[in-house]
Every structure is written in C-alpha cells, then in structure tokens.
Design an enzyme around this catalytic site. Sequence first.
Site, PDB file in Angstrom:
ATOM      1  N   ALA A  52       0.896  -1.385  -0.094  1.00 54.14           N
ATOM      2  CA  ALA A  52       0.031  -0.031   0.033  1.00 54.14           C
ATOM      3  C   ALA A  52       1.044   1.103   0.093  1.00 54.14           C
ATOM      4  O   ALA A  52       2.159   1.161  -0.112  1.00 54.14           O
ATOM      5  CB  ALA A  52      -0.858  -0.155   1.073  1.00 54.14           C
ATOM      6  N   ASN A  53       0.390   2.418   0.080  1.00 54.24           N
ATOM      7  CA  ASN A  53       1.116   3.700   0.293  1.00 54.24           C
ATOM      8  C   ASN A  53       0.320   4.649   1.244  1.00 54.24           C
ATOM      9  O   ASN A  53      -0.754   4.325   1.730  1.00 54.24           O
ATOM     10  CB  ASN A  53       1.275   4.230  -1.002  1.00 54.24           C
ATOM     11  CG  ASN A  53      -0.280   4.706  -1.729  1.00 54.24           C
ATOM     12  OD1 ASN A  53      -0.782   5.335  -1.325  1.00 54.24           O
ATOM     13  ND2 ASN A  53      -0.442   3.929  -2.892  1.00 54.24           N
ATOM     14  N   ARG A  54       1.026   5.750   1.533  1.00 61.24           N
ATOM     15  CA  ARG A  54       0.392   6.669   2.503  1.00 61.24           C
ATOM     16  C   ARG A  54      -0.792   7.535   1.998  1.00 61.24           C
ATOM     17  O   ARG A  54      -0.933   8.347   2.681  1.00 61.24           O
ATOM     18  CB  ARG A  54       1.614   7.567   2.807  1.00 61.24           C
ATOM     19  CG  ARG A  54       2.385   6.860   3.681  1.00 61.24           C
ATOM     20  CD  ARG A  54       3.617   7.821   4.308  1.00 61.24           C
ATOM     21  NE  ARG A  54       4.845   7.062   4.608  1.00 61.24           N
ATOM     22  CZ  ARG A  54       4.882   6.405   5.724  1.00 61.24           C
ATOM     23  NH1 ARG A  54       3.819   6.176   6.795  1.00 61.24           N
ATOM     24  NH2 ARG A  54       6.263   5.762   6.078  1.00 61.24           N
TER      25      ARG A  54
END
Length: 412
Positions: free
Chosen positions: A216-218
């Site tokens: 995932a990412n932020r």
Amino acid sequence: MLDGKRILLVVAGGIAAYKSLELIRRLKDRGASVPVILTPAAEAFVTPLAAGALANEPVHRDLFDLTRESEIGHIRLSREADLLVVAPATADLIAKMVNGFADDLASTALLATDKLVLIAPAMNPRMWAHPATRRNVAQLLADGIHMVGPNAGEMAERGEAGVGRMAEPDEIISAIETALSTEPALIAGPKALAGRRVIVTSGPTHEPIDPVRYLANRSSGRQGHAIAAACAAAGATVTLVSGPVTIPPPPGVTTVSVETAGEMLEAVEAALPADVAVMAAAVADWRVARAAERKLKKPADGASPMLELVENPDILATVGRHHTLRPRLVVGFAAETNDLVENAMSKLARKGADWIVANDVSPETGVMGGDANTVRILSAEGVEEWPKMAKEEVAERLVAKIAATLDQAGTT
Ligand code: C5P
C-alpha cells in the site's frame, strides 16, 4: 460593476462604524443593495435607524428574530449576498471568525456563508500589533478571506497614532470590486457543473500479498474526496471510486469502494461515459504476481520469501487514451519527490491527460496525508502555480477551472 450586487455589510462595534454609514451610502449610489447586520456593540456607535435609512431596508440585529428565523434568516442573509463585508472588523469579531464562533447574528452569518468575505479591520494600534491579532489575521488570510487596511494615522483616542485606522469607504469599495472581479473564476457556483458527469478516483490501492498482508502507500484520499465533494457541490453527478481510506464518503456522491488497482480500473470503466475524469488515486504501480491463498509462513530454513511484482494497469492512461469513451477533460495527478515539472510534463503526454496536477511530496514538505497542498497545474498551455492552500480549496479551484474549461468548449 456593483450595480445589482448584494453586499451584506456586518458592522461591528468600533468608533469607525460612523464611516460604515458613508460606505452604505456610496454602495447604494453604485446600485448595490446593502442589507446590514449591526452587532449589539455597533449600536453604541451608530443607530439602526440611521443605517436602515441609508440602506433603505430594515437592519438585522437579532439572531433569534422569530419572523426571520422561520425562514432561517441568518442562512438566507449570507446565501443571498454576493459578498460579505465586515467594516469595521474589530479584534473581537476577527477572533470569533478565526474560531468559528456563532453566538450572535453577525458571527453566525459569517460562519454560515460560502461567499467571499472582505474585512476592514479597525482597532487600537496596540491591539492590531498584539501577537493574538497577528495570528488571527494570518489565519483568516490563509482561510481565503480578503482584507483592506487598516491604515496608519491618528486614532480617535487622543494622542494615539499607528496602524489601526479603518480603510476609507472608497478604498473598501475598490477592494470589493477587486474581490468580485477576480474571484468568480476561482470558486464555482452551485450550478457550474450541473448536468455534467464526473468520475473521481481517490485513495491508495491495496495489493494483496496473502489474505492478511498487502502492499500500500500513504495516500489518505483527502484530496480526491474533496474534489468529488466539490464537483457534487457544483451540481455534477459524481462517481467516486475509492481505494481503502478511513475518511467518510462525501455527501451527494456515488461512492464505489475498491481494494486493488484491477478493481479500480473495472469500476472506472463501468462508470464511463463521463464528461470529466479526475484520477487522484495513488494507484499502486505493481501488484504481487500471484497472491498466496493462505497466509505465508516463515520458511523452516530461515530464508526470506521473494515477491514477484508485475505492473498494474494504468487507469489514467486507459481513460486518457480510450478510443470510444474518452471524457472531454481528463485530469491526472503527479506526486513527485524530485524534478516535479519535468516528471509531470512527461506524464501528461504519456498518459493522454489534458492536465496534470503536480505536487511535491518530498519528505520535507510533509504533504502526503496532510491537510494542505501546494500544486502546479500543467497542461499544453503551460504551468500554472497555485499557492499553498487547504486540499478543499485546491478542490474548489480545480472545479472552477474545470467548469470554465467545459463552458468555453461549449456543451456539445
Ligand atoms: O505514474 P504515476 O503513478 O506517478 O501517475 C500518477 C497519475 O496516474 C495519477 O493521476 C494516478 O491516479 C494515475 N495512475 C493510474 N493508474 C496507475 C498509476 C497511476 O490511474 N496504475
């Protein structure tokens, strides 16, 4: 240019209030209608009779005026105005505006508005110079509020001089004209996108490694969600395709929740045709080639597992290069940590987008997941730089730009 405009004038309690009577007269001379709200303290300086006679309509004084409240008077007052002017804006009323207080008619009307607000501060120079007022004024300006004055000079109190005198009525009128002439392009009206269909992507994607782990990412989804909300507020029919986020879905929007890039692409294609596509999601570039069906276990020999990654479909490019259903306006985003403009420019061409909204997410900016955004809009016409602003304001300006572009291009 003020002919037919409705300028809601809020008069707070200060000696400069006498100049507001002159302001009413001059605005009326120019053909504006000027409903007036007097705070209780203002009535110590000017009478409702004088203000009402000049405005040629009764002034508004009480929050709980039963006849008017039956029509939610304070909401109507601010909704029907083209612009709100606070003159004089006292230190006290400024502090209330900063904090969103709504304990009388003036502060409530100022909180209930989505119109432009212009303040003309007036106060003792020491109050103006006080750190609390400095902070408050900075905050109001950051909130997009316009300001005229205060000027330097003699104060009403004998022997006092410095910065704190309210701007003169003519200066306030020029500031009103400037505000009214520059802002419409920046803020879209409630019907600016009426009849338009908009697809927005937002948030991250989760690419499974096994049933409990993912890549995932932020991304928080705040920018994309704000755009979807602003499009809906401008009257568009909006489909928001959102990856997993913790923020609530915006009101008035059809939200389709997805996890992976593959699902996001499917949902976007299902939402076509549309007039506009705004692809604000931080789509994972890669997914795990074969996600495990069972939770991966540590190998007995202590070796680390290897993940094979394959490229995800590019949703923006798919939409931007769609043979039959390409929206008239395709907007992509580019979050870059370096060479912002160069990278974003190459994305514009590569992905078939009309605009790229580029933002710097290098760690020192603290932007990703934050409240504010500093963006540049890249298009075939060049680069437009926007100042740092809240993500909601970026959304509003983007919607105004979208509406203006669609209008220019005609409705066919
Ligand atoms: O290439 P990059 O990920 O920086 O491009 C960002 C833009 O492309 C964003 O508008 C993003 O929503 C979109 N994008 C996409 N599908 C991908 C990767 C990016 O729609 N697989």
